[in-house]
Design an enzyme around this catalytic site. Structure first.
Site, PDB file in Angstrom:
ATOM      1  N   ASP A  72      -1.344  23.030  32.575  1.00 19.23           N
ATOM      2  CA  ASP A  72      -0.104  23.468  33.199  1.00 19.23           C
ATOM      3  C   ASP A  72      -0.440  24.336  34.406  1.00 19.23           C
ATOM      4  O   ASP A  72      -1.540  24.906  34.482  1.00 19.23           O
ATOM      5  CB  ASP A  72       0.778  24.253  32.222  1.00 19.23           C
ATOM      6  CG  ASP A  72       2.255  24.180  32.601  1.00 19.23           C
ATOM      7  OD1 ASP A  72       2.932  23.244  32.147  1.00 19.23           O
ATOM      8  OD2 ASP A  72       2.717  25.046  33.361  1.00 19.23           O
TER       9      ASP A  72
ATOM     10  N   ASP B 197       5.075  15.245  30.091  1.00 16.96           N
ATOM     11  CA  ASP B 197       6.387  15.836  29.812  1.00 16.96           C
ATOM     12  C   ASP B 197       6.777  16.598  31.065  1.00 16.96           C
ATOM     13  O   ASP B 197       6.612  17.805  31.160  1.00 16.96           O
ATOM     14  CB  ASP B 197       6.288  16.744  28.590  1.00 16.96           C
ATOM     15  CG  ASP B 197       7.601  17.409  28.234  1.00 16.96           C
ATOM     16  OD1 ASP B 197       8.655  16.902  28.670  1.00 16.96           O
ATOM     17  OD2 ASP B 197       7.579  18.438  27.542  1.00 16.96           O
TER      18      ASP B 197
ATOM     19  N   CYS C  75      13.437  15.686  29.826  1.00 16.62           N
ATOM     20  CA  CYS C  75      14.626  16.101  29.079  1.00 16.62           C
ATOM     21  C   CYS C  75      15.832  16.001  30.019  1.00 16.62           C
ATOM     22  O   CYS C  75      16.504  16.993  30.295  1.00 16.62           O
ATOM     23  CB  CYS C  75      14.475  17.490  28.483  1.00 16.62           C
ATOM     24  SG  CYS C  75      13.865  18.747  29.619  1.00 16.62           S
TER      25      CYS C  75
ATOM     26  N   GLY D 103       3.366  24.928  25.029  1.00 17.90           N
ATOM     27  CA  GLY D 103       2.610  24.194  24.027  1.00 17.90           C
ATOM     28  C   GLY D 103       3.366  23.652  22.838  1.00 17.90           C
ATOM     29  O   GLY D 103       2.742  23.291  21.841  1.00 17.90           O
ATOM     30  N   GLY D 104       4.699  23.548  22.899  1.00 17.88           N
ATOM     31  CA  GLY D 104       5.434  23.016  21.758  1.00 17.88           C
ATOM     32  C   GLY D 104       5.003  21.607  21.383  1.00 17.88           C
ATOM     33  O   GLY D 104       4.720  21.307  20.213  1.00 17.88           O
ATOM     34  N   LYS D 105       4.928  20.726  22.374  1.00 18.85           N
ATOM     35  CA  LYS D 105       4.496  19.355  22.104  1.00 18.85           C
ATOM     36  C   LYS D 105       2.991  19.305  21.853  1.00 18.85           C
ATOM     37  O   LYS D 105       2.510  18.483  21.064  1.00 18.85           O
ATOM     38  CB  LYS D 105       4.888  18.431  23.258  1.00 18.85           C
ATOM     39  CG  LYS D 105       6.396  18.195  23.379  1.00 18.85           C
ATOM     40  CD  LYS D 105       6.717  17.202  24.481  1.00 18.85           C
ATOM     41  CE  LYS D 105       8.216  16.889  24.531  1.00 18.85           C
ATOM     42  NZ  LYS D 105       9.023  18.057  24.942  1.00 18.85           N
TER      43      LYS D 105
ATOM     44  N   CYS E  94       1.541  18.467  31.138  1.00 21.87           N
ATOM     45  CA  CYS E  94       2.518  19.508  31.488  1.00 21.87           C
ATOM     46  C   CYS E  94       2.849  20.273  30.204  1.00 21.87           C
ATOM     47  O   CYS E  94       3.966  20.207  29.700  1.00 21.87           O
ATOM     48  CB  CYS E  94       3.775  18.902  32.099  1.00 21.87           C
ATOM     49  SG  CYS E  94       3.458  17.731  33.443  1.00 21.87           S
ATOM     50  N   ALA E  95       1.894  21.005  29.698  1.00 22.35           N
ATOM     51  CA  ALA E  95       1.986  21.556  28.344  1.00 22.35           C
ATOM     52  C   ALA E  95       2.973  22.708  28.222  1.00 22.35           C
ATOM     53  O   ALA E  95       3.519  22.950  27.142  1.00 22.35           O
ATOM     54  CB  ALA E  95       0.609  22.003  27.870  1.00 22.35           C
TER      55      ALA E  95
END
Length: 390
Positions: free
Chosen positions: A231, A279, A332, A211-213, A207-208
């Protein structure tokens, strides 16, 4: 703009934020930016003051206000200086009528507070979800040799993390423009560390998003191996390529997924991944410091859909991991249905997996995983769990 005119401007902005929250429209930060675009008479101090007033009012209201004025009246109820600016002068809000509606105070709608309480989040910890967030950055180790960090930061508990005051204009710095640093919450960085991605591995970020992670994983892998970013949101996924180029990352493959057909589209990776990060989409209760109006958007029905989606994505991810590989589940959220309860459900459906408790310098055990919160850890709120395939 006069101080009173700034209050009226904030009321106008709040009307748009409330309307967008009802319709699941644009977030508050985008609304505020767009509102000022045609209003060139407003200087930088005006923009900053109006933004601060709007966000203070959003944080002061528990339930969604009936109007921007009702929200600002809630803020004024605890701030005599704001109250005095309802004076009816030119460009100012009209004087306060004692009989007019005032938004209710509180942290969140009652049903959400019950869910948080049932998940072990008390009143004090819940209130911290509405504090103003600091600005965290991650040093990009792929470009660390040319790094000159901006002044005013301090180290965080993340391996490559630094923290700055929230008003820092980090995106204007040479370090950011060169790709030597990325904006990323400390908690988000720590959840990537739990995956322990290594050079040469096959790693899937299921679940990009933008793309932060993914970029953090690429740095951990030293841009070696295969890193697949997936994604279902074409717009968000399209932002990854320019970010990767700026960060000096060249080994990311992207896969645009069709919701409901992910398993078939990822069949070529079945049983091959050394590590998979899930994520998952969630309620975002852990990010209210940054998006306080998000608590007005969420409904019980939406929460139930998130929980269903998370379970489905975990089942898909399980089929991608090779024997001896690992799966990390992240949300989160501080609601157990999206954290500890979800992890327990996964273990019941997949008995061949072993819990590997995350080892981090912060966080508290919660079920099979670890929970981070603004109140206890100074990060955004997260749940993270790691499972190893026997």
């Amino acid at each position: 703009m006069t101080p009173a005119a700034r209050v009226q401007a904030a009321i106008d902005v709040l009307d748009l934020v409330i309307e967008a929250a009802r319709a699941n429209g644009a977030p508050a930060d985008r609304i505020i930016t767009d509102w000022f675009r045609p209003r060139r008479f407003a200087g930088s101090k005006d923009r900053r003051a109006v933004r601060e007033l709007a966000y203070r009012a959003i944080r002061a209201c528990g339930d969604m206000p009936a109007s921007g004025r009702a929200a600002m009246l809630r803020l004024a109820a605890g701030d005599p200086e704001v109250t005095a600016l309802f004076d009816g002068t030119r460009h100012a809000p009209q004087p306060i009528d004692p009989a007019e509606p005032v938004a209710t105070s509180g942290v969140a709608p009652a049903w959400l507070m019950k869910r948080l309480a049932a998940s072990g989040i008390g009143e004090i910890e819940a209130r911290a979800l509405l504090d103003r967030a600091p600005l965290d950055i991650r040093v990009n180790t792929l470009k660390a040799g040319c790094l000159s960090l901006p002044e005013g930061g301090e180290r965080t508990v993340a391996a490559n993390g630094w923290r700055y005051p929230p008003e820092t204009r980090i995106e204007d710095t040479d370090a950011y423009l060169s790709g030597a640093i990325e904006i990323q919450d400390t908690g988000s960085q720590l959840t990537c560390e739990v995956l322990a991605a290594r050079p040469g591995e096959i790693v899937i970020d299921l679940c990009a998003g933008a793309g932060g992670k993914t970029l953090a994983l690429a740095a951990a892998m030293e841009d070696q191996g295969r890193l697949i970013a997936c994604d279902s949101d074409r717009t968000r996924l399209s932002r990854l390529a320019p970010r990767a180029q700026r960060a000096g990352v060249s080994r990311i493959e992207t896969v645009l997924l069709d919701p409901g057909r992910e398993a078939g589209e990822l069949a070529s990776f079945s049983g091959q991944a050394d590590a998979v990060l899930v994520d998952a989409p969630c309620s975002g209760t852990g990010t209210w410091r940054r998006n306080p109006e998000a608590r007005w958007r969420l409904t019980e029905r939406q929460l139930a859909r998130y929980v269903e989606t998370q379970a489905r994505l975990l089942d898909i991810a399980a089929g991608l991991v090779r024997p001896g590989g690992r799966l990390v589940f992240v949300t989160c959220s501080l609601i157990d249905e999206e954290g500890a309860g979800q992890a327990e459900g996964f273990l019941q459906r997949h008995p061949g997996w072993l819990v590997r408790a995350p080892v981090l310098p912060v966080g508290a055990p919660r079920g099979s995983g670890l929970r981070l919160s603004p109140y206890r850890d100074g990060t955004d709120g997260f749940f993270v769990a790691r499972f190893d395939l026997l």
